[in-house]
Scaffold this motif. Structure first.
Motif, mmCIF file in Angstrom:
data_model
loop_
_atom_site.group_PDB
_atom_site.id
_atom_site.type_symbol
_atom_site.label_atom_id
_atom_site.label_comp_id
_atom_site.label_asym_id
_atom_site.label_seq_id
_atom_site.Cartn_x
_atom_site.Cartn_y
_atom_site.Cartn_z
ATOM 1 N N LEU A 134 0.799 -1.225 0.000
ATOM 2 C CA LEU A 134 0.000 0.000 0.000
ATOM 3 C C LEU A 134 0.835 1.280 0.000
ATOM 4 N N SER A 135 2.122 1.165 0.255
ATOM 5 C CA SER A 135 2.972 2.354 0.313
ATOM 6 C C SER A 135 4.057 2.280 -0.753
ATOM 7 N N GLY A 136 4.803 3.336 -0.850
ATOM 8 C CA GLY A 136 5.939 3.355 -1.771
ATOM 9 C C GLY A 136 5.527 3.080 -3.198
ATOM 10 N N GLU A 137 6.179 2.112 -3.806
ATOM 11 C CA GLU A 137 5.918 1.778 -5.205
ATOM 12 C C GLU A 137 5.067 0.526 -5.345
ATOM 13 N N GLY A 138 4.546 0.005 -4.240
ATOM 14 C CA GLY A 138 3.663 -1.152 -4.292
ATOM 15 C C GLY A 138 4.363 -2.490 -4.408
ATOM 16 N N GLU A 139 5.682 -2.482 -4.373
ATOM 17 C CA GLU A 139 6.446 -3.728 -4.457
ATOM 18 C C GLU A 139 6.613 -4.318 -3.061
ATOM 19 N N VAL A 140 6.472 -5.632 -2.938
ATOM 20 C CA VAL A 140 6.639 -6.308 -1.654
ATOM 21 C C VAL A 140 7.992 -6.997 -1.587
ATOM 22 N N TRP A 141 8.361 -7.695 -2.634
ATOM 23 C CA TRP A 141 9.565 -8.525 -2.628
ATOM 24 C C TRP A 141 10.669 -7.912 -3.462
ATOM 25 N N LYS A 166 14.157 -10.709 0.112
ATOM 26 C CA LYS A 166 14.157 -9.527 0.984
ATOM 27 C C LYS A 166 12.878 -8.761 0.720
ATOM 28 N N PHE A 167 12.528 -7.909 1.679
ATOM 29 C CA PHE A 167 11.434 -6.988 1.438
ATOM 30 C C PHE A 167 11.962 -5.836 0.587
ATOM 31 N N ALA A 168 11.131 -5.313 -0.286
ATOM 32 C CA ALA A 168 11.510 -4.187 -1.137
ATOM 33 C C ALA A 168 11.555 -2.923 -0.281
ATOM 34 N N THR A 169 12.733 -2.359 -0.119
ATOM 35 C CA THR A 169 12.893 -1.164 0.704
ATOM 36 C C THR A 169 13.379 0.036 -0.103
ATOM 37 N N MET A 170 13.729 -0.221 -1.374
ATOM 38 C CA MET A 170 14.265 0.847 -2.216
ATOM 39 C C MET A 170 13.427 1.008 -3.489
ATOM 40 N N ARG A 171 13.661 2.104 -4.149
ATOM 41 C CA ARG A 171 12.980 2.353 -5.428
ATOM 42 C C ARG A 171 13.351 1.253 -6.427
ATOM 43 N N THR A 203 20.969 3.341 -10.330
ATOM 44 C CA THR A 203 21.108 4.757 -9.998
ATOM 45 C C THR A 203 21.933 4.909 -8.725
ATOM 46 N N GLY A 204 22.372 6.118 -8.476
ATOM 47 C CA GLY A 204 23.099 6.405 -7.242
ATOM 48 C C GLY A 204 24.385 5.621 -7.134
ATOM 49 N N THR A 205 24.656 5.085 -5.934
ATOM 50 C CA THR A 205 25.887 4.341 -5.674
ATOM 51 C C THR A 205 25.767 2.882 -6.085
ATOM 52 N N ARG A 262 17.389 6.707 -2.383
ATOM 53 C CA ARG A 262 16.700 5.598 -3.052
ATOM 54 C C ARG A 262 15.869 4.764 -2.089
ATOM 55 N N VAL A 263 16.155 4.869 -0.784
ATOM 56 C CA VAL A 263 15.428 4.100 0.224
ATOM 57 C C VAL A 263 14.087 4.772 0.475
ATOM 58 N N LEU A 264 13.028 3.986 0.385
ATOM 59 C CA LEU A 264 11.680 4.497 0.617
ATOM 60 C C LEU A 264 11.459 4.738 2.109
ATOM 61 N N PRO A 265 10.539 5.635 2.486
ATOM 62 C CA PRO A 265 10.324 5.949 3.903
ATOM 63 C C PRO A 265 10.036 4.715 4.770
ATOM 64 N N PHE A 266 9.124 3.864 4.350
ATOM 65 C CA PHE A 266 8.831 2.658 5.129
ATOM 66 C C PHE A 266 10.022 1.704 5.098
ATOM 67 N N GLY A 267 10.735 1.695 3.986
ATOM 68 C CA GLY A 267 11.932 0.868 3.857
ATOM 69 C C GLY A 267 13.015 1.271 4.834
ATOM 70 N N LYS A 268 13.102 2.564 5.138
ATOM 71 C CA LYS A 268 14.090 3.050 6.098
ATOM 72 C C LYS A 268 13.851 2.422 7.475
ATOM 73 N N MET A 269 12.578 2.333 7.876
ATOM 74 C CA MET A 269 12.243 1.723 9.159
ATOM 75 C C MET A 269 12.544 0.222 9.133
ATOM 76 N N LEU A 270 12.216 -0.441 8.030
ATOM 77 C CA LEU A 270 12.493 -1.869 7.911
ATOM 78 C C LEU A 270 13.992 -2.152 8.003
ATOM 79 N N ARG A 271 14.782 -1.316 7.366
ATOM 80 C CA ARG A 271 16.234 -1.507 7.398
ATOM 81 C C ARG A 271 16.794 -1.234 8.794
ATOM 82 N N LYS A 272 16.297 -0.196 9.428
ATOM 83 C CA LYS A 272 16.798 0.156 10.767
ATOM 84 C C LYS A 272 16.514 -0.957 11.775
ATOM 85 N N THR A 273 15.344 -1.587 11.666
ATOM 86 C CA THR A 273 14.963 -2.665 12.587
ATOM 87 C C THR A 273 15.404 -4.037 12.094
#
Length: 140
Positions: A31-38, A55-60, A66-68, A78-89
């Motif tokens: 429901l968030s980001g780009e709609g990708e789960v995996w 892995k869960f999709a946490t980036m664009r 792109t980027g690095t 490139r990290v999506l907002p919800f992905g940032k929380m997933l990565r941190k935890t």
């Protein structure tokens, strides 16, 4: 054989215990980001055979070109907002329990490397690494 039995039993139990949180994360990603789960990425495993790590999709979607590219920096755009929380935890790593269950990985072992990163190691080091199944735990 005992290690594999341990991996099957504990990954199955962990998947059952984390089933509801995993489903909530999957729904939130859908429901968030780009709609990708995996997100699937090729990694080097036992005997040098490649497998797809879950892995869960946490980036664009275009983040690999792109980027690095291979390296994710702190505050990487490139990290999506919800992905940032997933990565941190480290919740983005939980789907690797599936890799453990199906036998691509173990709980304990070297962190599986992308083929490009693996190629940087000298041949004699590569030969030492691939004699053990990669794991969920490790320096990474």
């Amino acid at each position: 054989m005992i290690k594999r039995l341990f991996d099957i039993l504990f990954s199955a139990c962990a998947l059952l215990v984390f089933a509801i949180p995993l489903l909530i994360v999957m729904l939130a990603l859908r429901l968030s980001g780009e709609g990708e789960v995996w997100y699937f990425q090729n990694r080097v495993g036992l005997d040098g055979k490649q497998f797809r790590v879950f892995k869960f999709a946490t980036m664009r979607k275009d983040s690999e070109v792109t980027g690095t590219q291979d390296i994710t920096l702190r505050n990487d755009p490139r990290v999506l907002p919800f992905g940032k929380m997933l990565r941190k935890t480290k919740l983005n790593e939980l789907p690797q329990l599936i890799n453990i269950f199906i036998g691509d990985m173990s709980f304990v072992g070297w962190r599986p490397l992308m083929p490009k990163s693996f190629a940087y190691y000298p041949q004699h080091v590569q030969q030492q690494i691939i004699h053990m199944k990669p794991g969920l735990t490790g320096v990474g």
